[in-house]
Scaffold this active site. Structure first.
Site, PDB file in Angstrom:
ATOM      1  N   SER A 261      19.248 -12.027 -69.404  1.00 39.02           N
ATOM      2  CA  SER A 261      19.528 -13.013 -68.356  1.00 39.02           C
ATOM      3  C   SER A 261      18.992 -14.405 -68.634  1.00 39.02           C
ATOM      4  O   SER A 261      19.222 -15.321 -67.838  1.00 39.02           O
ATOM      5  CB  SER A 261      18.984 -12.515 -67.011  1.00 39.02           C
ATOM      6  OG  SER A 261      19.785 -11.482 -66.505  1.00 39.02           O
TER       7      SER A 261
ATOM      8  N   LYS B 228      21.447 -17.185 -68.250  1.00 34.83           N
ATOM      9  CA  LYS B 228      21.813 -17.891 -67.016  1.00 34.83           C
ATOM     10  C   LYS B 228      21.385 -19.355 -67.009  1.00 34.83           C
ATOM     11  O   LYS B 228      21.924 -20.150 -66.232  1.00 34.83           O
ATOM     12  CB  LYS B 228      21.253 -17.140 -65.806  1.00 34.83           C
ATOM     13  CG  LYS B 228      21.884 -15.757 -65.598  1.00 34.83           C
ATOM     14  CD  LYS B 228      21.347 -15.084 -64.342  1.00 34.83           C
ATOM     15  CE  LYS B 228      22.022 -13.748 -64.061  1.00 34.83           C
ATOM     16  NZ  LYS B 228      21.564 -12.674 -64.948  1.00 34.83           N
TER      17      LYS B 228
ATOM     18  N   SER C  80      17.893 -13.997 -60.674  1.00 34.38           N
ATOM     19  CA  SER C  80      18.730 -13.387 -61.709  1.00 34.38           C
ATOM     20  C   SER C  80      19.859 -12.542 -61.124  1.00 34.38           C
ATOM     21  O   SER C  80      20.222 -11.497 -61.677  1.00 34.38           O
ATOM     22  CB  SER C  80      17.874 -12.537 -62.662  1.00 34.38           C
ATOM     23  OG  SER C  80      18.393 -12.577 -63.961  1.00 34.38           O
TER      24      SER C  80
END
Length: 296
Positions: free
Chosen positions: A55, A58, A112
């Site tokens: 993640s 992101k 997240s």
């Protein structure tokens, strides 16, 4: 900047560069520590290994979204297609509901939320394929030569990068006020419509809650293939410092490494890591491409 100020900056950078590399131990398999102002690496550990980044992806998702100058107050619709693209990964968000784009970015970064990241990609002009292309173009423009993105969430292990490349990405992300604000938000109530409901979100980096840390940018990540990951920009001794920690064994290990880096910069020594962490690193390095390891 006055000459005296430049001299002070130069002296501070030189002091950082003179830190003893032998007196820092980190539990992460791959890591780098970079002076945010100059980009000078203060410490590197297998920093050129290409690895899944989970993640941490992101941050790139947020940059590409903000680069498009889309209205931040526009409400984004969450769809079955977005969920399916995430292999129906668990989410508390209800399909059919909406949330302002700025809050979608916020929960993607601070908590997240995978469906939020997926929605940002699918609502990009030209759709998800255009979004992925924009992510990879952005990486090339920044000089992230060993990075590749295939989805906006990081759920795919094919999203890969290196600690060195991610230091570049974090420094670039720091130029976005929204990413600074959203990624370090401690807690947030997202107010959805159609239907109307609220969801509470918390930051996945526990360090944002601690007064002893002044964090500008942060993102966590986890996949089985990526291990525990943490990237941050934080102020230490009056200097912004980028920390990249990839593939750690325990949930709290990247946080522990952040503390060890801070201790190393402030005192000259980091302290020791556990035998379990050393064993995990040896195991993971054996699984990686020997040719990559030879380059480090």
């Amino acid at each position: 900047m006055a000459a005296s100020q430049l001299s002070a900056v130069s002296s501070a950078t030189q002091r950082l560069l003179n830190l003893d590399q032998k007196k820092i131990e980190l539990a992460s398999v791959s890591a780098t520590v970079v002076d945010a102002d100059t980009g000078a690496p203060l410490f590197e550990k297998h920093a050129q290994l290409v690895m899944p980044i989970a993640s941490v992806t992101k941050l790139m998702t947020a940059m590409v979204t903000l680069d498009a100058k889309l209205p931040l107050t526009e409400r984004i619709l969450f769809t079955k297609e977005q969920r399916a693209a995430n292999n129906n990964y668990y989410t508390r968000i209800r399909v059919g509901s909406t949330l302002p784009r700025k809050d979608v970015i916020r929960i993607a970064l601070m908590s997240s939320e995978n469906l939020a990241a997926s929605a940002l990609g699918h609502t990009y002009p030209g759709g998800i394929k255009a979004f992925i292309n924009a992510m990879n173009l952005k990486a090339r423009q920044l000089g992230m030569i060993n990075s590749r993105f295939v989805d906006p969430t990081g759920l795919s292990e094919k999203n890969v990068s290196t600690a060195s490349d991610l230091a570049i990405m974090v420094r670039a992300a720091a130029s976005y006020p929204e990413i600074n604000k959203y990624s370090t938000t401690r807690g947030f109530t997202a107010r959805f419509k159609k239907p109307r409901y609220n969801l509470q979100y918390g930051n996945t980096n526990v360090l944002v809650h601690r007064k002893s840390w002044d964090i500008d940018i942060t993102k966590t990540g986890y996949l089985n293939e990526a291990g525990r990951c943490l990237v941050m920009m934080t102020e230490i001794n009056g200097r912004d410092t980028v920390m990249i920690m990839l593939n750690s064994y325990g949930k709290r290990t990247p946080v522990g490494d952040a503390g060890r880096i801070k201790r190393w910069i402030t005192t000259g020594t980091s302290g020791k890591i556990s035998s379990t962490a050393r064993h995990y690193q040896r195991q993971k390095l054996r699984e990686l491409n020997p040719e990559q390891i030879a380059l480090n």
